[in-house]
Write a protein that holds these residues in place. Structure first.
Motif, PDB file in Angstrom:
ATOM      1  N   MET A  93       0.844  -1.204   0.000  1.00 24.29           N
ATOM      2  CA  MET A  93       0.000   0.000   0.000  1.00 24.29           C
ATOM      3  C   MET A  93       0.880   1.256   0.000  1.00 24.29           C
ATOM      4  O   MET A  93       1.083   1.892   1.032  1.00 24.29           O
ATOM      5  N   ALA A  95       0.092   3.887  -1.838  1.00 24.20           N
ATOM      6  CA  ALA A  95      -0.751   5.053  -2.135  1.00 24.20           C
ATOM      7  C   ALA A  95      -0.913   5.945  -0.907  1.00 24.20           C
ATOM      8  O   ALA A  95      -0.913   5.474   0.225  1.00 24.20           O
ATOM      9  N   VAL A  97      -3.529   7.845   0.852  1.00 28.41           N
ATOM     10  CA  VAL A  97      -4.996   7.842   0.885  1.00 28.41           C
ATOM     11  C   VAL A  97      -5.460   9.046   1.703  1.00 28.41           C
ATOM     12  O   VAL A  97      -4.971   9.261   2.816  1.00 28.41           O
ATOM     13  N   ALA A  98      -6.407   9.804   1.170  1.00 24.93           N
ATOM     14  CA  ALA A  98      -6.939  10.950   1.918  1.00 24.93           C
ATOM     15  C   ALA A  98      -7.615  10.438   3.179  1.00 24.93           C
ATOM     16  O   ALA A  98      -8.410   9.496   3.127  1.00 24.93           O
ATOM     17  N   ASP A  99      -7.287  11.029   4.313  1.00 23.93           N
ATOM     18  CA  ASP A  99      -7.887  10.583   5.568  1.00 23.93           C
ATOM     19  C   ASP A  99      -9.345  10.988   5.673  1.00 23.93           C
ATOM     20  O   ASP A  99     -10.134  10.329   6.335  1.00 23.93           O
ATOM     21  N   PRO A 127     -12.427   5.267   5.158  1.00 24.83           N
ATOM     22  CA  PRO A 127     -11.993   3.998   5.775  1.00 24.83           C
ATOM     23  C   PRO A 127     -10.480   3.886   5.702  1.00 24.83           C
ATOM     24  O   PRO A 127      -9.872   4.378   4.760  1.00 24.83           O
ATOM     25  N   ASP A 128      -9.866   3.259   6.701  1.00 28.90           N
ATOM     26  CA  ASP A 128      -8.434   2.954   6.628  1.00 28.90           C
ATOM     27  C   ASP A 128      -8.304   1.603   5.922  1.00 28.90           C
ATOM     28  O   ASP A 128      -8.579   0.554   6.506  1.00 28.90           O
ATOM     29  N   ILE A 129      -7.915   1.665   4.656  1.00 28.65           N
ATOM     30  CA  ILE A 129      -7.895   0.461   3.819  1.00 28.65           C
ATOM     31  C   ILE A 129      -6.882  -0.537   4.364  1.00 28.65           C
ATOM     32  O   ILE A 129      -7.183  -1.718   4.548  1.00 28.65           O
ATOM     33  N   LEU A 130      -5.676  -0.040   4.636  1.00 31.83           N
ATOM     34  CA  LEU A 130      -4.587  -0.899   5.125  1.00 31.83           C
ATOM     35  C   LEU A 130      -4.970  -1.586   6.439  1.00 31.83           C
ATOM     36  O   LEU A 130      -4.815  -2.798   6.583  1.00 31.83           O
ATOM     37  N   GLY A 145       2.684  -1.804   4.497  1.00 29.78           N
ATOM     38  CA  GLY A 145       2.212  -0.419   4.550  1.00 29.78           C
ATOM     39  C   GLY A 145       3.362   0.559   4.445  1.00 29.78           C
ATOM     40  O   GLY A 145       4.539   0.189   4.551  1.00 29.78           O
ATOM     41  N   PHE A 146       3.015   1.801   4.238  1.00 32.46           N
ATOM     42  CA  PHE A 146       3.980   2.890   4.219  1.00 32.46           C
ATOM     43  C   PHE A 146       3.632   3.876   5.323  1.00 32.46           C
ATOM     44  O   PHE A 146       2.474   3.993   5.710  1.00 32.46           O
ATOM     45  N   LYS A 164       2.450   3.045  14.501  1.00 32.87           N
ATOM     46  CA  LYS A 164       1.597   2.874  13.319  1.00 32.87           C
ATOM     47  C   LYS A 164       1.462   1.404  12.946  1.00 32.87           C
ATOM     48  O   LYS A 164       0.378   0.939  12.609  1.00 32.87           O
ATOM     49  N   LYS A 168      -2.043  -0.561  12.505  1.00 33.93           N
ATOM     50  CA  LYS A 168      -2.454  -1.082  11.197  1.00 33.93           C
ATOM     51  C   LYS A 168      -2.458  -2.608  11.163  1.00 33.93           C
ATOM     52  O   LYS A 168      -3.124  -3.197  10.329  1.00 33.93           O
TER      53      LYS A 168
HETATM   54  O1  C5P Z   1      -2.234   6.450   8.730  1.00 29.67           O
HETATM   55  P1  C5P Z   1      -1.347   6.815   7.580  1.00 29.67           P
HETATM   56  O2  C5P Z   1      -2.062   7.504   6.461  1.00 29.67           O
HETATM   57  O3  C5P Z   1      -0.094   7.516   7.970  1.00 29.67           O
HETATM   58  O4  C5P Z   1      -0.862   5.392   7.035  1.00 29.67           O
HETATM   59  C1  C5P Z   1      -0.208   5.249   5.815  1.00 29.67           C
HETATM   60  C2  C5P Z   1      -0.432   3.857   5.288  1.00 29.67           C
HETATM   61  O5  C5P Z   1      -1.795   3.490   5.419  1.00 29.67           O
HETATM   62  C3  C5P Z   1      -0.131   3.764   3.805  1.00 29.67           C
HETATM   63  O6  C5P Z   1       0.293   2.450   3.519  1.00 29.67           O
HETATM   64  C4  C5P Z   1      -1.490   4.070   3.173  1.00 29.67           C
HETATM   65  O7  C5P Z   1      -1.592   3.497   1.889  1.00 29.67           O
HETATM   66  C5  C5P Z   1      -2.437   3.411   4.161  1.00 29.67           C
HETATM   67  N1  C5P Z   1      -3.754   4.083   4.321  1.00 29.67           N
HETATM   68  C6  C5P Z   1      -4.903   3.418   3.946  1.00 29.67           C
HETATM   69  N2  C5P Z   1      -6.135   4.017   4.120  1.00 29.67           N
HETATM   70  C7  C5P Z   1      -6.235   5.234   4.678  1.00 29.67           C
HETATM   71  C8  C5P Z   1      -5.069   5.925   5.083  1.00 29.67           C
HETATM   72  C9  C5P Z   1      -3.839   5.321   4.888  1.00 29.67           C
HETATM   73  O8  C5P Z   1      -4.821   2.286   3.458  1.00 29.67           O
HETATM   74  N3  C5P Z   1      -7.425   5.797   4.830  1.00 29.67           N
END
Ligand code: C5P
Length: 222
Positions: A93, A95, A97-99, A127-130, A145-146, A164, A168
């Motif tokens: 992951m 990408a 992702v907009a929080d 949603p937090d996809i990761l 993850g990143f 983190k 995650k």
């Molecule tokens: O929480 P943060 O955005 O710092 O975490 C970064 C990691 O979580 C990345 O791997 C990003 O692709 C993933 N992410 C996600 N969904 C979100 C926010 C971040 O999958 N809503």
């Protein structure tokens, strides 16, 4: 890294920054260029992996011979990741992702003439996809993850990364320091790779391709 050492591995990679629409012409976005994710896709392909690349907004041309498709929002990215998840061995992951996304998406262009001197946007959490992947994946699937953090201090960066990782629940986390002037859009990167226990299992500083190779080596070792 031996050419072909990832033959037989199926890897899903996400790259770029999501864009959350406000109206038909505007969006909330971030500064991700997608370069690190695209470099991962190219490196994995050259090492023999079967790669699928899902791109949000990117500033880079996409690699030839790597199948994939584009998405815009976090919700679309989530759908694409969930759809691909059953057929891959590794998910990376990369990408951004907009929080948050706007609660209301205007059907027509928001007009300053119809608004006051200030405009308030109400946002809701994406949603937090990761963080959702461990519950959906098979135990043998590897989730990477990143974490891009604005800390210059290595120990503090590691602390943020380990916290983190715990939130995650992923198998590996690639930590990099970003700021106004580095990380985003650059051709070079510096990362520290942590495993699920928070142990450093790799470090790389170099072109995004070199960093990609180090990440692929660390997450496929053993
Ligand atoms: O929480 P943060 O955005 O710092 O975490 C970064 C990691 O979580 C990345 O791997 C990003 O692709 C993933 N992410 C996600 N969904 C979100 C926010 C971040 O999958 N809503």
């Amino acid at each position: 890294d031996a050419a072909g050492d990832l033959r037989g591995k199926r890897i899903l990679i996400t790259a770029g920054g999501t864009r959350e629409p406000l109206d038909p012409v505007r969006y909330l976005g971030n500064r991700s260029s997608g370069k690190q994710g695209i470099a991962l896709a190219t490196a994995a392909h050259l090492r023999g992996a079967e790669v699928e690349l899902i791109t949000a907004s990117v500033d880079e041309t996409l690699p030839n011979h790597v199948p994939g498709h584009g998405v815009q929002t976090a919700a679309e990215l989530q759908r694409a990741v969930h759809e691909a998840l059953p057929r891959v061995d590794i998910v990376i992951m990369a990408a951004a992702v907009a929080d948050y996304r706007p609660v209301q998406v205007s059907e027509t262009k928001i007009k300053k003439e119809e608004r006051g001197d200030t405009l308030t946007l109400e946002l809701e959490k994406n949603p937090d996809i990761l963080a959702g992947l461990p519950a959906l994946s098979r135990p043998e699937q590897i989730i990477v993850g990143f974490a891009a953090e604005t800390s210059r201090d290595r120990e503090h960066l590691l602390e943020l990364g380990r916290a983190k990782l715990a939130r995650k629940g992923c198998d590996f986390l690639c930590l990099n320091a970003v700021g106004w002037n580095d990380g985003f859009g650059a051709d070079r990167n510096t990362v520290i790779i942590l495993d699920a226990t928070g142990t450093i299992v790799g470090e790389a500083s170099g072109t995004k391709r070199e960093v990609a190779d180090a990440i692929l080596t660390a997450v496929t070792a053993g």
